[in-house]
Scaffold this motif. Structure first.
Motif, PDB file in Angstrom:
ATOM      1  N   ASN A  16     -85.733  34.076  26.229  1.00  0.00           N
ATOM      2  CA  ASN A  16     -86.207  35.455  26.084  1.00  0.00           C
ATOM      3  C   ASN A  16     -87.730  35.436  26.152  1.00  0.00           C
ATOM      4  O   ASN A  16     -88.373  34.552  25.577  1.00  0.00           O
ATOM      5  N   SER A  17     -88.308  36.428  26.852  1.00  0.00           N
ATOM      6  CA  SER A  17     -89.753  36.400  27.111  1.00  0.00           C
ATOM      7  C   SER A  17     -90.582  36.440  25.830  1.00  0.00           C
ATOM      8  O   SER A  17     -91.637  35.816  25.750  1.00  0.00           O
ATOM      9  N   TYR A  21     -93.015  33.249  24.931  1.00  0.00           N
ATOM     10  CA  TYR A  21     -94.433  33.600  24.709  1.00  0.00           C
ATOM     11  C   TYR A  21     -94.881  33.105  23.337  1.00  0.00           C
ATOM     12  O   TYR A  21     -95.938  32.487  23.194  1.00  0.00           O
ATOM     13  N   ASN A  55    -104.628  36.816  28.011  1.00  0.00           N
ATOM     14  CA  ASN A  55    -103.959  38.123  27.988  1.00  0.00           C
ATOM     15  C   ASN A  55    -104.091  38.772  26.611  1.00  0.00           C
ATOM     16  O   ASN A  55    -104.383  39.964  26.493  1.00  0.00           O
ATOM     17  N   THR A  80     -94.157  44.988  22.575  1.00  0.00           N
ATOM     18  CA  THR A  80     -95.165  44.571  21.604  1.00  0.00           C
ATOM     19  C   THR A  80     -95.261  43.065  21.452  1.00  0.00           C
ATOM     20  O   THR A  80     -96.337  42.502  21.316  1.00  0.00           O
ATOM     21  N   ASP A 105     -90.131  47.457  21.304  1.00  0.00           N
ATOM     22  CA  ASP A 105     -89.685  46.180  21.888  1.00  0.00           C
ATOM     23  C   ASP A 105     -88.160  46.170  21.813  1.00  0.00           C
ATOM     24  O   ASP A 105     -87.565  46.965  21.088  1.00  0.00           O
ATOM     25  N   ASN A 106     -87.534  45.278  22.576  1.00  0.00           N
ATOM     26  CA  ASN A 106     -86.066  45.219  22.526  1.00  0.00           C
ATOM     27  C   ASN A 106     -85.553  43.896  21.989  1.00  0.00           C
ATOM     28  O   ASN A 106     -84.351  43.656  21.992  1.00  0.00           O
ATOM     29  N   ASP A 107     -86.452  43.039  21.522  1.00  0.00           N
ATOM     30  CA  ASP A 107     -85.999  41.735  21.050  1.00  0.00           C
ATOM     31  C   ASP A 107     -85.697  41.797  19.555  1.00  0.00           C
ATOM     32  O   ASP A 107     -86.527  42.260  18.771  1.00  0.00           O
ATOM     33  N   VAL A 110     -88.418  40.484  17.238  1.00  0.00           N
ATOM     34  CA  VAL A 110     -89.572  41.370  17.019  1.00  0.00           C
ATOM     35  C   VAL A 110     -89.194  42.395  15.941  1.00  0.00           C
ATOM     36  O   VAL A 110     -89.981  42.675  15.027  1.00  0.00           O
ATOM     37  N   MET A 133     -87.185  49.237  27.395  1.00  0.00           N
ATOM     38  CA  MET A 133     -88.127  50.079  28.165  1.00  0.00           C
ATOM     39  C   MET A 133     -87.535  50.518  29.504  1.00  0.00           C
ATOM     40  O   MET A 133     -88.023  51.463  30.111  1.00  0.00           O
ATOM     41  N   THR A 134     -86.500  49.796  29.962  1.00  0.00           N
ATOM     42  CA  THR A 134     -85.922  50.198  31.248  1.00  0.00           C
ATOM     43  C   THR A 134     -85.021  51.426  31.087  1.00  0.00           C
ATOM     44  O   THR A 134     -84.499  51.944  32.066  1.00  0.00           O
ATOM     45  N   ALA A 161     -98.744  42.797  29.698  1.00  0.00           N
ATOM     46  CA  ALA A 161     -97.933  41.621  30.084  1.00  0.00           C
ATOM     47  C   ALA A 161     -96.451  41.964  30.127  1.00  0.00           C
ATOM     48  O   ALA A 161     -95.608  41.196  29.645  1.00  0.00           O
ATOM     49  N   MET A 162     -96.127  43.118  30.656  1.00  0.00           N
ATOM     50  CA  MET A 162     -94.743  43.616  30.676  1.00  0.00           C
ATOM     51  C   MET A 162     -94.210  43.856  32.078  1.00  0.00           C
ATOM     52  O   MET A 162     -93.048  43.622  32.363  1.00  0.00           O
TER      53      MET A 162
HETATM   54  C1  LIG Z   1     -94.888  38.543  27.368  1.00  0.00           C
HETATM   55  S1  LIG Z   1     -94.484  39.446  25.931  1.00  0.00           S
HETATM   56  C2  LIG Z   1     -95.856  40.542  25.813  1.00  0.00           C
HETATM   57  C3  LIG Z   1     -96.202  40.910  24.389  1.00  0.00           C
HETATM   58  C4  LIG Z   1     -97.471  41.738  24.217  1.00  0.00           C
HETATM   59  N1  LIG Z   1     -97.419  42.986  24.948  1.00  0.00           N
HETATM   60  C5  LIG Z   1     -98.701  40.953  24.608  1.00  0.00           C
HETATM   61  O1  LIG Z   1     -99.213  41.166  25.720  1.00  0.00           O
HETATM   62  O2  LIG Z   1     -99.148  40.088  23.851  1.00  0.00           O
HETATM   63  C6  LIG Z   1     -93.198  40.504  26.528  1.00  0.00           C
HETATM   64  C7  LIG Z   1     -92.539  41.366  25.449  1.00  0.00           C
HETATM   65  O3  LIG Z   1     -91.770  42.389  26.084  1.00  0.00           O
HETATM   66  C8  LIG Z   1     -90.517  42.501  25.466  1.00  0.00           C
HETATM   67  N2  LIG Z   1     -89.580  43.006  26.464  1.00  0.00           N
HETATM   68  C9  LIG Z   1     -89.134  42.367  27.578  1.00  0.00           C
HETATM   69  N3  LIG Z   1     -88.280  43.154  28.247  1.00  0.00           N
HETATM   70  C10 LIG Z   1     -88.205  44.310  27.539  1.00  0.00           C
HETATM   71  C11 LIG Z   1     -87.486  45.520  27.719  1.00  0.00           C
HETATM   72  N4  LIG Z   1     -86.664  45.683  28.758  1.00  0.00           N
HETATM   73  N5  LIG Z   1     -87.648  46.517  26.825  1.00  0.00           N
HETATM   74  C12 LIG Z   1     -88.476  46.357  25.763  1.00  0.00           C
HETATM   75  N6  LIG Z   1     -89.175  45.233  25.539  1.00  0.00           N
HETATM   76  C13 LIG Z   1     -89.042  44.222  26.405  1.00  0.00           C
HETATM   77  C14 LIG Z   1     -90.184  41.113  24.995  1.00  0.00           C
HETATM   78  O4  LIG Z   1     -89.254  41.126  23.944  1.00  0.00           O
HETATM   79  C15 LIG Z   1     -91.557  40.618  24.570  1.00  0.00           C
HETATM   80  O5  LIG Z   1     -91.810  40.908  23.233  1.00  0.00           O
END
Ligand SMILES: C[S@@+](CC[C@H](N)C(=O)[O-])C[C@H]1O[C@@H](n2cnc3c(N)ncnc32)[C@H](O)[C@@H]1O
Length: 264
Positions: A16-17, A21, A55, A80, A105-107, A110, A133-134, A161-162
């Motif tokens: 999971n991203s 991360y 980032n 987030t 966020d969806n994790d 988090v 978010m989708t 970073a999303m």
């Molecule tokens: C790479 S991190 C970025 C965190 C923060 N925005 C930063 O730049 O430090 C990606 C975040 O997006 C969330 N994420 C990924 N896909 C998502 C989705 N479809 N809906 C909501 N959150 C999502 C992940 O759970 C993760 O917390």
């Protein structure tokens, strides 16, 4: 895995991203599948850790600029991540203690950490929405959004970073901006193959491990700001987005663009 999250179930045994991360940034909230994916990603592109740290620093500069220079007092932060101090609300409330922030966020991990995101100043307010978010309709109609933010006034929409995880980034941004008042801002960072072409191997690694990643060119990133007024210096490598000490930014070794624009 930190004690708090020992009970959070890993979903489908896939990386999971948020947790990849967190591992690379030196956090404690990840499973074996995430650590394996993170190590493989670092092998695929060793610049990844530097880029992730840059980032976070860019997010803080953008949040500071929005609060201090653009006068924004309400923020909607999409994706987030697991809290890493200082978080966005700490940056903006350091400038404007009455600032209000909605995190999305969806994790599940988090969510388990949401209390760290809720430590607002007494004058301000923070809230957390667990949503994908989708499916932006879900987050935009969540009562926490309208209870925390006044959508009649400008909002800083931060999508940091999303968008490399989203196929239709343009559609998503358009939907999220639609209900926001004129004078709102969009701030984004996202991965590109332009700056570090070797990082294409990283995108393949993420994608093969179940986290599809889309790299975008500068022209494609600029197109995400269509209809908005880009703030100087426009769409640039993230380390060049208003570097705080005025020093020449380290252009090399990172793979993300950054940009901020105002909704007219
Ligand atoms: C790479 S991190 C970025 C965190 C923060 N925005 C930063 O730049 O430090 C990606 C975040 O997006 C969330 N994420 C990924 N896909 C998502 C989705 N479809 N809906 C909501 N959150 C999502 C992940 O759970 C993760 O917390």
């Amino acid at each position: 895995m930190s004690e708090r999250n020992e009970q959070v179930p890993v979903q489908g045994n896939r990386a999971n991203s948020a947790r990849v991360y967190d591992y690379i940034l030196g956090g404690k909230d990840h499973y074996e599948v995430d650590r394996v994916a993170a190590e493989a990603s670092l092998r695929a592109w060793p610049g990844l850790r530097t880029s992730m740290l840059a980032n976070r620093a860019t997010m803080r500069r953008m949040a500071h600029w929005l609060a201090a220079e653009a006068g924004i007092r309400q923020f909607l932060d999409i994706g987030t991540g697991i809290p890493t101090e200082p978080n966005l609300h700490q940056v903006v409330q350091g400038q404007a203690p009455d600032a209000r922030i909605v995190y999305v966020d969806n994790d599940p991990i988090v969510l388990a950490h949401a209390d760290a995101l809720m430590r607002s100043t007494p004058e301000g307010r923070t809230s957390y929405i667990q949503a994908d978010m989708t499916e932006p309709g879900t987050l935009l109609t969540d009562p926490a959004l309208s209870e925390t933010l006044d959508l009649g006034r400008p909002v800083g929409l931060t999508v940091i970073a999303m968008l490399q995880f989203v196929k239709d980034a343009h559609g998503l941004i358009e939907t999220l901006l639609r209900p926001l008042a004129p004078g709102s801002y969009l701030a984004i960072t996202l991965a590109t193959g332009d700056l570090a072409p070797e990082s294409a191997a990283l995108a393949r690694e993420y994608t093969e491990r179940g986290i599809p990643m889309y790299l975008r060119t500068r022209t494609e990133v600029e197109a995400l700001f269509a209809g908005l007024d880009l703030v100087d210096p426009g769409v640039v490598p993230m380390t060049s987005w208003r570097p705080s000490d005025g020093a020449a930014p380290p252009e090399n070794g990172t793979n993300m663009y950054a940009g901020v624009a105002r909704k007219p």
